[in-house]
Motif scaffolding. Sequence first.
Motif, PDB file in Angstrom:
ATOM      1  N   LYS A  85       0.834  -1.205   0.000  1.00  0.00           N
ATOM      2  CA  LYS A  85       0.000   0.000   0.000  1.00  0.00           C
ATOM      3  C   LYS A  85       0.868   1.254   0.000  1.00  0.00           C
ATOM      4  O   LYS A  85       2.000   1.235   0.495  1.00  0.00           O
ATOM      5  N   LEU A  86       0.296   2.321  -0.519  1.00  0.00           N
ATOM      6  CA  LEU A  86       0.981   3.613  -0.522  1.00  0.00           C
ATOM      7  C   LEU A  86       0.002   4.706  -0.115  1.00  0.00           C
ATOM      8  O   LEU A  86      -1.080   4.810  -0.678  1.00  0.00           O
ATOM      9  N   VAL A  87       0.385   5.497   0.880  1.00  0.00           N
ATOM     10  CA  VAL A  87      -0.400   6.665   1.288  1.00  0.00           C
ATOM     11  C   VAL A  87       0.365   7.902   0.818  1.00  0.00           C
ATOM     12  O   VAL A  87       1.568   8.006   1.046  1.00  0.00           O
ATOM     13  N   THR A  88      -0.324   8.807   0.152  1.00  0.00           N
ATOM     14  CA  THR A  88       0.300  10.034  -0.353  1.00  0.00           C
ATOM     15  C   THR A  88      -0.432  11.234   0.218  1.00  0.00           C
ATOM     16  O   THR A  88      -1.655  11.308   0.097  1.00  0.00           O
ATOM     17  N   ILE A  89       0.288  12.138   0.862  1.00  0.00           N
ATOM     18  CA  ILE A  89      -0.350  13.310   1.480  1.00  0.00           C
ATOM     19  C   ILE A  89       0.476  14.557   1.144  1.00  0.00           C
ATOM     20  O   ILE A  89       1.687  14.570   1.363  1.00  0.00           O
ATOM     21  N   PRO A  90      -0.167  15.619   0.632  1.00  0.00           N
ATOM     22  CA  PRO A  90       0.569  16.872   0.443  1.00  0.00           C
ATOM     23  C   PRO A  90       1.115  17.347   1.792  1.00  0.00           C
ATOM     24  O   PRO A  90       0.409  17.267   2.799  1.00  0.00           O
ATOM     25  N   CYS A  91       2.360  17.799   1.818  1.00  0.00           N
ATOM     26  CA  CYS A  91       2.996  18.097   3.100  1.00  0.00           C
ATOM     27  C   CYS A  91       4.180  19.031   2.872  1.00  0.00           C
ATOM     28  O   CYS A  91       4.980  18.796   1.970  1.00  0.00           O
ATOM     29  N   THR A  92       4.310  20.060   3.679  1.00  0.00           N
ATOM     30  CA  THR A  92       5.470  20.948   3.529  1.00  0.00           C
ATOM     31  C   THR A  92       6.698  20.281   4.161  1.00  0.00           C
ATOM     32  O   THR A  92       6.570  19.402   5.016  1.00  0.00           O
ATOM     33  N   GLU A  93       7.875  20.731   3.731  1.00  0.00           N
ATOM     34  CA  GLU A  93       9.120  20.166   4.258  1.00  0.00           C
ATOM     35  C   GLU A  93       9.226  20.408   5.764  1.00  0.00           C
ATOM     36  O   GLU A  93       9.648  19.532   6.515  1.00  0.00           O
ATOM     37  N   SER A  94       8.813  21.607   6.224  1.00  0.00           N
ATOM     38  CA  SER A  94       8.891  21.935   7.654  1.00  0.00           C
ATOM     39  C   SER A  94       8.007  21.016   8.494  1.00  0.00           C
ATOM     40  O   SER A  94       8.405  20.578   9.577  1.00  0.00           O
ATOM     41  N   ILE A  95       6.811  20.737   7.993  1.00  0.00           N
ATOM     42  CA  ILE A  95       5.918  19.844   8.742  1.00  0.00           C
ATOM     43  C   ILE A  95       6.493  18.430   8.753  1.00  0.00           C
ATOM     44  O   ILE A  95       6.524  17.765   9.786  1.00  0.00           O
ATOM     45  N   PHE A  96       6.995  17.997   7.591  1.00  0.00           N
ATOM     46  CA  PHE A  96       7.621  16.662   7.529  1.00  0.00           C
ATOM     47  C   PHE A  96       8.727  16.564   8.576  1.00  0.00           C
ATOM     48  O   PHE A  96       8.800  15.598   9.340  1.00  0.00           O
ATOM     49  N   PHE A  97       9.588  17.583   8.621  1.00  0.00           N
ATOM     50  CA  PHE A  97      10.710  17.546   9.551  1.00  0.00           C
ATOM     51  C   PHE A  97      10.229  17.542  11.007  1.00  0.00           C
ATOM     52  O   PHE A  97      10.789  16.865  11.859  1.00  0.00           O
ATOM     53  N   SER A  98       9.170  18.321  11.280  1.00  0.00           N
ATOM     54  CA  SER A  98       8.637  18.370  12.645  1.00  0.00           C
ATOM     55  C   SER A  98       8.110  17.011  13.096  1.00  0.00           C
ATOM     56  O   SER A  98       8.204  16.667  14.270  1.00  0.00           O
ATOM     57  N   VAL A  99       7.542  16.248  12.165  1.00  0.00           N
ATOM     58  CA  VAL A  99       6.973  14.941  12.535  1.00  0.00           C
ATOM     59  C   VAL A  99       8.053  13.861  12.578  1.00  0.00           C
ATOM     60  O   VAL A  99       8.110  13.078  13.522  1.00  0.00           O
ATOM     61  N   PHE A 100       8.930  13.835  11.573  1.00  0.00           N
ATOM     62  CA  PHE A 100       9.851  12.701  11.426  1.00  0.00           C
ATOM     63  C   PHE A 100      11.305  13.017  11.780  1.00  0.00           C
ATOM     64  O   PHE A 100      12.150  12.119  11.732  1.00  0.00           O
ATOM     65  N   GLY A 101      11.600  14.268  12.125  1.00  0.00           N
ATOM     66  CA  GLY A 101      12.963  14.619  12.537  1.00  0.00           C
ATOM     67  C   GLY A 101      13.407  13.716  13.677  1.00  0.00           C
ATOM     68  O   GLY A 101      12.629  13.469  14.599  1.00  0.00           O
ATOM     69  N   GLY A 102      14.626  13.206  13.613  1.00  0.00           N
ATOM     70  CA  GLY A 102      15.090  12.226  14.601  1.00  0.00           C
ATOM     71  C   GLY A 102      15.051  10.826  14.015  1.00  0.00           C
ATOM     72  O   GLY A 102      15.741   9.930  14.479  1.00  0.00           O
ATOM     73  N   HIS A 103      14.239  10.618  12.975  1.00  0.00           N
ATOM     74  CA  HIS A 103      14.110   9.303  12.343  1.00  0.00           C
ATOM     75  C   HIS A 103      14.521   9.341  10.880  1.00  0.00           C
ATOM     76  O   HIS A 103      14.324   8.368  10.153  1.00  0.00           O
ATOM     77  N   ILE A 104      15.063  10.474  10.430  1.00  0.00           N
ATOM     78  CA  ILE A 104      15.455  10.605   9.020  1.00  0.00           C
ATOM     79  C   ILE A 104      16.752   9.811   8.810  1.00  0.00           C
ATOM     80  O   ILE A 104      17.681   9.894   9.604  1.00  0.00           O
TER      81      ILE A 104
END
Length: 219
Positions: free
Chosen positions: A74-93
């Motif tokens: 499965k693939l989930v695709t969501i429009p997302c800004t880079e800043s929001i992505f980093f806020s959620v996944f920072g530490g796991h990149i």
Amino acid sequence: MPSSSSSFSRCLTCGKEFKNSKGLARHQNNVQKYNQHQEELDEIPINTIDEFKQIIVSEIHKKLSLSFKTMGKKLVTIPCTESIFFSVFGGHIHYYFKVKEFYKCFFRGSNSYEILSEIFNSEQWGKKVYSQNQVTYIVCLDPISWNNSSQDQSVEEINPLENLLQLSIKKKIIKRRPRFLRGEILIEWKKKIFKEINGNINKAGYLYINFYISQSQNF
Ligand SMILES: [Zn+2]
């Protein structure tokens, strides 16, 4: 010195192999840098981050269907800004390519469900219970050893096409490791380019969540 077992120079997160421990140390050092906050990224208010996490969980839930025929990749695709992505996944990149504006996070192993539960603030993020106690869930397994095919995990019933792919991987018919395997969760962020008929080019950030789903009966 530990004996030069193959795991000595292999990154346990992405599976990449290194000739020596220095190469691996350099790789781990880079990974650490990818997770340091960059000045050009915005600080996002905590409520907005939490709300975005709820959006992610509800989009994942849309893919946890009831029909057994739809089990698999499965693939989930969501429009997302880079800043929001980093806020959620920072530490796991685990991978970042600045020029192409591209990030990757790998979640592997049986504790990946708990790690993502903490990230998403949800225990239920990757499972859905239906009325007759069927549970559709995201498959989280310990990584299949890429070098050693003795480990057999195909105890549960999976659909035939998917089974064929997994068998090919185990029997090394497919030489190149796929981007992600059953039991792993691959999360990416990249800019999608849209070309319009009039020649305009639009670029927009998207979050991509790749995983496998399966179903069982809840007792
Ligand atoms: Zn790695």
